[in-house]
Design an enzyme around this catalytic site. Structure first.
Site, PDB file in Angstrom:
ATOM      1  NE  ARG A  62       4.176  23.973  24.051  1.00 24.02           N
ATOM      2  CZ  ARG A  62       3.884  24.070  22.756  1.00 24.02           C
ATOM      3  NH1 ARG A  62       4.838  24.352  21.882  1.00 24.02           N
ATOM      4  NH2 ARG A  62       2.652  23.904  22.321  1.00 24.02           N
ATOM      5  CB  SER A  93      -0.441  21.860  28.797  1.00 25.56           C
ATOM      6  OG  SER A  93      -1.511  22.203  27.943  1.00 25.56           O
ATOM      7  CD  GLU A 106       4.195  23.244  28.518  1.00 21.79           C
ATOM      8  OE1 GLU A 106       4.063  24.384  28.090  1.00 21.79           O
ATOM      9  OE2 GLU A 106       3.547  22.270  28.081  1.00 21.79           O
TER      10      GLU A 106
END
EC number: 1.3.1.98
Length: 367
Positions: free
Chosen positions: A175, A252, A358
């Site tokens: 990520r 998320s 995130e």
């Protein structure tokens, strides 16, 4: 040769443009100024001109990974609206797909699958634009963009020059990339190496393999994999639907914690002390000496259930998936951040694990 900077005209710039309606969370205040770039040349010229003026710049794609403060953005938001796709044969059953940064990601995936190209199907249903995918190294269901990305074209904001950067120079990891958390470069387009023949990439994710009825590592028709992924994502509120507040989110909100093995040992001891020594803890290998934990598992075991409500019930964990923090209507960004802090602090208190957001936080933070 010094890059030429073309000043922005007043006709190109709009003032006090709401940003909430341009994000999937539907939160955030206005941009002081707003510019729409419909071509790569317009995007380069706009960013160069703004950088030359010293103006703060917010690059705005699909808004699916942004949390914008209630005060908004004091500089100029540049909407990336560039379009264009091209296929070129590479040989040995591979095809190169070149896509402009402003293309809708899921539309690109859908077209690739419809043309019998494999490699992107497990990334179906992810909201946002193509230009954000290498920055975040987006991933889902056992596949990351890093597995198919070959190169990107970048505008280097330090020099004003455009150049091609190979994928292996982007520091692509879980990520993240060297592009994340910095404003030094702008993605103009991306290139992907896909397989012809209509088959998916190997199905590595256990849940997806189970739904498809195949062993992990098997290949299936790419359209079957896409259909299964979309159904799984819908079941978790991860496919955008204006009528479903569970999808009014940034996806998320927390990444799965990445721990070195010595830290993991201490965390597992703490989990055993709290939940019992026979508790099965899902862990996933993440390179030499490291493992990932499931953020959703930790959130739920820390006492946060699906639908857990934040301030005034205006925000809540999704009713389908505890990783998504959602706007239930009438919320503020600060409401969302308060809920994020509650969840983060609860997991830290219970297990000593720090959850990290995130999405990109613009003008705000968790403190």
């Amino acid at each position: 040769m010094t890059p030429v900077t073309t000043p922005l005209s007043s006709a190109q710039v709009r003032a006090r443009v709401p940003l909430a309606e341009r994000t999937t969370l539907r939160l955030g205040g206005p941009a002081a100024r707003f510019v729409r770039a419909a071509t790569a040349a317009e995007l380069v010229d706009a960013v160069r001109a703004l950088d030359a003026s010293g103006e703060p710049v917010l690059l705005l794609g699909g808004g699916s990974n942004l949390v914008i403060s209630d005060a908004g953005f004091a500089g100029t938001a540049v909407q990336v609206a560039t379009q264009g796709r091209r296929l070129d044969p590479l040989g040995d059953g591979l095809v190169q797909l070149t896509v402009e940064a402003g293309e809708d990601w899921d539309s690109v995936v859908a077209e690739a699958v419809s043309q019998g190209l494999g490699g992107l199907e497990c990334l179906s249903g992810i909201p946002g634009l193509v230009g954000a995918t290498p920055v975040q190294n987006v991933g889902a269901y056992g596949v990351e963009v890093s597995q198919v990305l070959t190169s990107v074209d970048l505008l280097d904001r330090r020099t004003g020059r455009v150049h091609q950067q190979p994928a292996d120079a982007l520091g692509l990891a879980y990520r993240t990339s060297v592009l994340k958390g910095t404003d030094q470069a702008v993605v103009l387009r991306a290139r992907f190496a896909l397989t012809s023949g209509g088959q998916s990439a190997p199905i590595r994710y256990a849940e997806l393999a189970r739904v498809l009825g195949v062993p992990q590592g098997a290949r299936v028709p790419a359209d079957a994999a896409r259909k299964a992924v979309l159904e799984l994502r819908r079941g978790k509120g991860m496919v955008l639907d204006a009528a479903d507040h569970d999808t009014w989110s940034a996806g998320s909100f927390f990444t799965n914690p990445l721990l070195d093995d010595s830290t993991l040992t201490g965390v597992l001891i703490r989990i055993a002390e709290r939940l019992g020594r026979h508790t099965e803890v899902p862990t996933y290998p993440a390179g030499p000496g490291h493992h990932k934990l499931s953020a959703a598992w930790l959130i739920e075991r820390a006492g946060f259930t699906r639908g857990h409500r934040g301030p005034g019930g205006r925000v809540a964990l999704s009713g389908k998936h505890t990783l998504a923090l959602t706007n239930r209507g009438g919320a503020s960004t600060e409401d969302l951040l308060d809920l994020a802090r509650e969840v983060r602090d609860g997991v830290r208190s219970a297990f000593g694990v720090e959850l990290r957001p995130e999405p990109v936080l613009v003008g705000c933070d968790l403190g």
